[in-house]
Write a protein that holds these residues in place. Structure first.
Motif, PDB file in Angstrom:
ATOM      1  N   ASP A  30      23.016  26.597 -11.718  1.00 48.79           N
ATOM      2  CA  ASP A  30      21.682  26.204 -12.173  1.00 48.79           C
ATOM      3  C   ASP A  30      20.782  27.389 -12.507  1.00 48.79           C
ATOM      4  O   ASP A  30      19.840  27.250 -13.278  1.00 48.79           O
ATOM      5  N   LEU A  31      21.035  28.543 -11.907  1.00 46.33           N
ATOM      6  CA  LEU A  31      20.191  29.713 -12.138  1.00 46.33           C
ATOM      7  C   LEU A  31      20.547  30.384 -13.464  1.00 46.33           C
ATOM      8  O   LEU A  31      21.710  30.394 -13.874  1.00 46.33           O
ATOM      9  N   PRO A  32      19.549  30.961 -14.145  1.00 46.44           N
ATOM     10  CA  PRO A  32      19.845  31.671 -15.399  1.00 46.44           C
ATOM     11  C   PRO A  32      20.622  32.963 -15.131  1.00 46.44           C
ATOM     12  O   PRO A  32      20.561  33.514 -14.028  1.00 46.44           O
ATOM     13  N   ALA A  33      21.316  33.431 -16.126  1.00 44.85           N
ATOM     14  CA  ALA A  33      22.082  34.676 -16.003  1.00 44.85           C
ATOM     15  C   ALA A  33      21.134  35.843 -15.735  1.00 44.85           C
ATOM     16  O   ALA A  33      20.022  35.887 -16.256  1.00 44.85           O
TER      17      ALA A  33
END
Length: 57
Positions: A30-33
């Protein structure tokens, strides 16, 4: 081609190499790169590759 100081500087890493990062699957969290690895076509077809992240790491 003779080995010059500038050519040698491109071949020598300024700090010891970090541990090898093995990427085996696409991230689906769910977290961005936090990092970006940009590869051209020729680099993407290699099975082993030493490269740098967009941040320089």
């Amino acid at each position: 081609m003779p080995m010059t100081k500038d050519l040698l500087a491109d071949l020598v890493m300024p700090t010891p190499a970090p541990a090898v990062l093995l990427i085996e699957s696409l991230y689906d969290g769910d977290l961005p790169a936090r990092e970006v690895l940009e590869l051209d076509f020729n680099a993407r077809t290699k099975s082993r590759l030493r490269t740098r992240l967009a941040s320089g790491a």
